[in-house]
Design an enzyme around this catalytic site. Structure first.
Site, mmCIF file in Angstrom:
data_model
loop_
_atom_site.group_PDB
_atom_site.id
_atom_site.type_symbol
_atom_site.label_atom_id
_atom_site.label_comp_id
_atom_site.label_asym_id
_atom_site.label_seq_id
_atom_site.Cartn_x
_atom_site.Cartn_y
_atom_site.Cartn_z
ATOM 1 N N ARG A 69 0.846 -1.194 0.000
ATOM 2 C CA ARG A 69 0.000 0.000 0.000
ATOM 3 C C ARG A 69 0.884 1.247 0.000
ATOM 4 O O ARG A 69 1.978 1.244 0.548
ATOM 5 C CB ARG A 69 -0.897 0.018 1.239
ATOM 6 C CG ARG A 69 -2.067 -0.964 1.176
ATOM 7 C CD ARG A 69 -2.946 -0.855 2.399
ATOM 8 N NE ARG A 69 -2.241 -1.290 3.589
ATOM 9 C CZ ARG A 69 -1.695 -0.512 4.495
ATOM 10 N NH1 ARG A 69 -1.785 0.803 4.379
ATOM 11 N NH2 ARG A 69 -1.068 -1.014 5.520
ATOM 12 N N LYS A 206 -9.543 -2.522 1.903
ATOM 13 C CA LYS A 206 -9.245 -1.357 2.734
ATOM 14 C C LYS A 206 -10.035 -0.125 2.291
ATOM 15 O O LYS A 206 -10.516 0.657 3.106
ATOM 16 C CB LYS A 206 -7.741 -1.070 2.732
ATOM 17 C CG LYS A 206 -6.901 -2.192 3.385
ATOM 18 C CD LYS A 206 -7.412 -2.473 4.737
ATOM 19 C CE LYS A 206 -6.791 -3.516 5.616
ATOM 20 N NZ LYS A 206 -5.651 -4.271 5.410
ATOM 21 N N CYS A 250 1.098 -7.332 11.835
ATOM 22 C CA CYS A 250 1.405 -7.439 13.270
ATOM 23 C C CYS A 250 0.675 -8.596 13.932
ATOM 24 O O CYS A 250 0.549 -8.649 15.154
ATOM 25 C CB CYS A 250 1.095 -6.137 13.977
ATOM 26 S SG CYS A 250 2.270 -4.838 13.549
ATOM 27 N N ASP A 277 -9.048 -9.741 9.253
ATOM 28 C CA ASP A 277 -8.550 -8.398 8.919
ATOM 29 C C ASP A 277 -9.552 -7.275 9.184
ATOM 30 O O ASP A 277 -9.152 -6.199 9.583
ATOM 31 C CB ASP A 277 -8.133 -8.371 7.442
ATOM 32 C CG ASP A 277 -7.220 -7.200 7.100
ATOM 33 O OD1 ASP A 277 -6.237 -6.986 7.827
ATOM 34 O OD2 ASP A 277 -7.495 -6.486 6.119
ATOM 35 N N ARG A 378 2.218 -12.170 -0.486
ATOM 36 C CA ARG A 378 0.913 -12.530 0.093
ATOM 37 C C ARG A 378 0.304 -13.753 -0.578
ATOM 38 O O ARG A 378 0.671 -14.121 -1.692
ATOM 39 C CB ARG A 378 -0.058 -11.353 -0.084
ATOM 40 C CG ARG A 378 0.390 -10.052 0.575
ATOM 41 C CD ARG A 378 -0.432 -9.709 1.766
ATOM 42 N NE ARG A 378 0.139 -8.630 2.562
ATOM 43 C CZ ARG A 378 -0.374 -8.237 3.725
ATOM 44 N NH1 ARG A 378 -1.459 -8.828 4.209
ATOM 45 N NH2 ARG A 378 0.192 -7.280 4.422
#
Ligand code: GTP
Ligand code: SPV
Ligand code: MN
Length: 594
Positions: A69, A206, A250, A277, A378
Site C-alpha cells: 500500500r 481497505k 502485526c 482483517d 501474500r
C-alpha cells in the site's frame, strides 16, 4: 445483468473516459473464472502451479515498484479539509476528479474493462453493502472472486437502488509518480490508478470495507474496524468471541487461526476463525456488540507462515490460492518464502519475486534485498478452505463480542497484556496505540509510529471525530465488551522476542476472557490492570518462567513517560477534534506515572 440505471449510466460514463475495447461482466461462475485464469496464464500475468501439489493455485508477480500500500498517495477527498483531518492526505473532490480523469483518459484502449458486482457481507442480509468495481486487471478480478462475494445475485439484491460503492481501477502505466488511491466518501466513490497491488486495487477491502465504511459507520451508528474476529471454544462447548486490532503485518491472521498449545488441545480447547482483517460491528438487540467479517477470503502475509507458526493458514493456501511475489520453485513448479521451511529451492531452480534467478546461499538476514520472496508477499485464499473456519462465518448477524483487544509491535514499553478500566479508558488505550512499521506499506520499516486502533491508514474521516465516535458508541452499548491491550513483540537486549507468541497467545486470551467473567484477579498499575504473573499459565513452555512473565507484564514508568511526550505531539497533530475526555485520560495517566 442488471437494469439498475445508476449502475448502467455510471459504467457508460467511466467507459467513455477509459475507452476500453470491450466490457465484460463478471457473473461469479466457475466457467468464467476458469477462462480468465487461462487467459492470464497465456499472457504471463499468472503462472499455473503444480496442480497435483497445489490444485487451483497460481503465482503472480507485481511490478517491482508496486509491492505494498502507498499511504503517501492515498487521499480522502471530502468537500471540507477538516472532515478528512490532519492524519489523512486530502484533496478537494473536484480537483482530484479532474487530475485523475486525465490519468484514466484512454487508459483502457486495447484492453478489457471488467465489471465486478460484489458484496461485503452476506448477499441480501441487513448488514451487507454492495459495490461494483471496474478494473482492467484479470488479477484483480480473480482476487476479488476470492476475497468478496461476487456475481449476479449481488445485482439482484441491489435491485434499482443507487446505494452501491462505485470503484474504478486502472493499471495505466503503473507509474509511481502518478499512483493515486482516492476516496470520495460523500459520493460513495473510490478511484485507484497506476497500481496493481493488494490494498491499492482490491477496492472492496481497505478502500471500501474500512475507509468508506468507517465514514458510513459514523453516520449510521456502527463501526468498521481493522480487526480479526475469533472464537475460543471451551472444553464444555461454550464459545466466546474476541475481536482484535493490530496494525498491518502485526499478527491478525496468525491470532485468528491459532492452534491451541498441546496442554489446551488435550483438554478440548479450540479456536475458530471468523475473520482475519476487518470487522463490521454494531449493537445487537440484546445490547451486546456483534461483529461480522465482511470479507470472503484472506489476503495474508506469506513470509513466516509455516507448519509451526500457522498450520491453518498453510493448509488454507494449499488449494484455490493466488500467491503474489513469493519464490517460484521451478523444479517442482511450487512456491516458497522465507520462513516456510529450511529447504529453499536451490540455485537453478529458483526465481525470486522480481522474476530473476535466485541464489538462496547468498541470503543474508540483515539485507532484505537478498530475500527470495518480498517481505510483503501474500496469499489470496478462500475462507471456506480454512480448517478452523467458524460455523458462524456465514451468520449475517455476526458474533457477540466478550472482549476487544488492541495490540502493537513494541520492543519495549507495552506489556504482554493489560486491561483498561472502562470503555472510555479503553478508547484512550486504543487511541495511543503505537507500533513499529512493517513492509505492508511502502516506506521505512521498524520505526515506532502511533497507529490508533490500527486505523491510522484506514480511517475515512477526521481521526478526532473517529475517537468521538468510539466514545459515543460506548455510551450506547448496554453490555459493552471489555477492552484490553497486548504486545507479543517485546524483545530482550539481543533483540530476541521474549514471548513465544503464535499458538501460545491463547494463554493470554484465556486470561482476558477470565477477566471478562470476573474469574481472575489482576494488579492495578498506572496504565491499567496487568495479570498476576502466576495467572498466565506457563505449563509446557520451555524457555518461559514465572520471572519471564513478571518481566513481560512489568510497567516501566520511565519509558511510559517518554511515550507521553510523543502521545501529546500526536494528539496535537490530530488537532482540536480530539475529544476532551481523551485529553483528561492522558492527564490522568501522566499523573499516575508520577
Ligand atoms: P495484515 O494482513 O497486513 O493486516 O497483517 P496481519 O496483522 O494479519 O499479520 P500476520 O498475522 O500476517 O503476521 C505478520 C507477521 O508477524 C508474520 O511474519 C508473522 O510470522 C508475525 N507474527 C504473527 N504473530 C506473531 C507472534 O505472536 N509473535 C511473533 N514473534 N511474530 C508473530
Ligand atoms: C494491510 O496492509 O493491512 C493488509 C494488506 O491487510 S492490504 O490489503 O494490502 O491492505
Ligand atoms: Mn490488514
Amino acid at each position: 445483468m442488471t437494469q439498475n440505471k445508476y449502475v448502467l449510466s455510471w459504467i457508460d460514463e467511466m467507459a467513455a473516459m477509459t475507452q476500453p475495447d470491450k466490457i465484460v461482466w463478471i457473473d461469479g461462475t466457475e466457467e468464467q473464472a476458469e477462462a480468465l485464469r487461462a487467459e492470464a496464464c497465456s499472457t504471463g500475468e499468472m503462472i499455473k502451479l503444480n496442480q497435483e501439489k497445489l490444485p487451483g493455485c497460481y503465482l503472480h508477480r507485481t511490478a517491482v515498484n508496486d509491492v505494498a500500500r502507498v499511504e503517501g498517495r492515498t487521499f480522502i477527498c471530502t468537500s471540507k479539509k477538516e472532515d478528512a483531518g490532519n492524519i489523512n492526505n486530502w484533496m478537494a473532490p473536484a480537483e482530484c476528479y479532474e487530475k485523475l480523469s486525465k490519468l484514466y483518459k484512454g487508459s483502457m484502449k486495447g484492453r478489457t474493462m471488467y465489471v465486478i458486482p460484489y458484496s461485503m457481507g452476506i448477499v441480501g442480509s441487513d448488514f451487507a453493502k454492495y459495490g461494483v468495481e471496474l478494473t482492467d486487471s484479470i488479477y484483480v478480478v480473480l482476487n476479488m472472486l476470492i476475497m468478496t462475494r461476487v456475481g449476479k445475485d449481488v445485482l439482484d439484491a441491489l435491485g434499482d437502488d443507487p446505494g452501491f460503492i462505485k470503484g474504478l481501477h486502472a493499471k495505466a502505466d503503473l507509474d509511481e509518480e502518478n499512483r493515486y488511491i482516492c476516496h470520495f466518501p460523500e459520493d460513495n466513490t473510490i478511484w485507484s490508478v497506476n497500481s496493481g497491488y493488494g490494498g491499492n486495487v482490491l477496492l472492496g477491502k481497505k478502500c471500501f470495507a474500512l475507509r468508506i465504511a468507517s465514514y458510513l459507520g459514523r453516520k449510521e451508528g456502527w463501526m468498521a474496524e481493522h480487526m480479526l474476529i475469533l472464537g475460543v471454544e471451551y472444553p464444555n462447548g461454550e464459545v466466546k468471541y474476541i475481536s482484535a486490532a493490530f496494525p498491518s503485518a502485526c499478527g491478525k491472521t496468525n491470532l485468528a487461526m491459532l492452534i491451541p498449545p498441546e496442554i489446551y488441545k488435550k483438554q478440548g480447547y479450540k479456536v475458530w476463525c471468523v475473520g482475519d482483517d476487518i470487522a463490521w460491528i454494531r449493537i445487537g438487540q440484546d445490547g451486546r456488540l456483534w461483529a461480522m467479517n465482511p470479507e470472503n477470503g484472506f489476503f495474508g502475509v506469506a513470509p513466516g507462515t509455516n507448519l509451526n507458526s500457522n498450520p491453518n493458514a498453510l493448509y488454507t493456501t494449499m488449494k484455490d490460492t493466488i500467491f503474489t511475489n513469493v519464490v517460484h520453485n521451478t523444479a517442482e513448479n511450487t512456491v516458497w518464502w522465507e520462513g516456510l521451511d529450511k529447504n529453499p529451492p536451490q540455485p537453478g531452480n529458483a526465481i525470486d519475486w522480481k522474476g530473476n534467478p535466485w541464489d538462496c546461499t547468498k541470503f543474508d538476514k540483515k539485507d532484505k534485498s537478498t530475500c527470495g520472496a518480498h517481505p510483503n508477499s501474500r496469499f489470496t485464499a478462500k475462507a471456506v478452505n480454512c480448517p478452523c473456519l467458524s460455523d458462524q462465518f456465514n451468520n449475517p448477524a455476526g458474533v457477540p463480542l466478550s472482549a476487544i483487544v488492541f495490540g502493537g509491535r513494541r520492543a519495549k514499553t507495552a506489556p504482554l497484556v493489560y486491561q483498561s478500566k472502562n470503555w472510555q479508558h479503553g478508547t484512550f488505550v486504543g487511541s495511543i496505540m503505537a507500533s513499529e512499521t512493517t513492509a505492508a506499506a511502502a516506506g521505512a520499516v521498524g520505526v515506532v509510529r502511533r497507529d490508533p486502533m490500527a486505523m491510522r491508514p484506514f480511517t475515512g474521516y477526521n481521526m478526532g471525530d473517529y475517537f468521538k465516535h468510539w466514545l459515543d458508541m460506548g455510551k450506547k452499548i448496554p453490555n459493552a465488551p471489555k477492552i484490553f491491550h497486548v504486545n507479543w513483540f517485546r524483545t530482550d537486549d539481543e533483540g530476541n522476542f521474549i514471548w513465544p507468541g503464535f499458538g501460545d497467545n491463547l494463554r493470554v486470551l484465556l486470561w482476558i476472557l477470565a477477566r471478562c467473567d470476573d474469574k481472575v484477579d489482576a494488579v492495578e498499575t498506572a496504565i491499567g490492570y496487568v495479570p498476576k504473573a502466576e495467572d498466565i499459565n506457563i505449563e509446557g513452555l520451555e524457555d518461559v518462567t514465572l520471572d519471564t512473565i513478571k518481566e513481560l507484564v512489568s510497567v516501566d514508568h520511565d519509558s511510559w513517560k517518554e511515550d507521553i511526550a510523543n502521545i501529546k505531539e500526536f494528539y496535537e497533530l490530530i488537532g482540536d477534534r480530539v475529544p476532551a475526555e481523551l485529553h483528561e485520560e492522558l492527564a490522568a495517566l501522566e499523573a499516575r506515572l508520577g
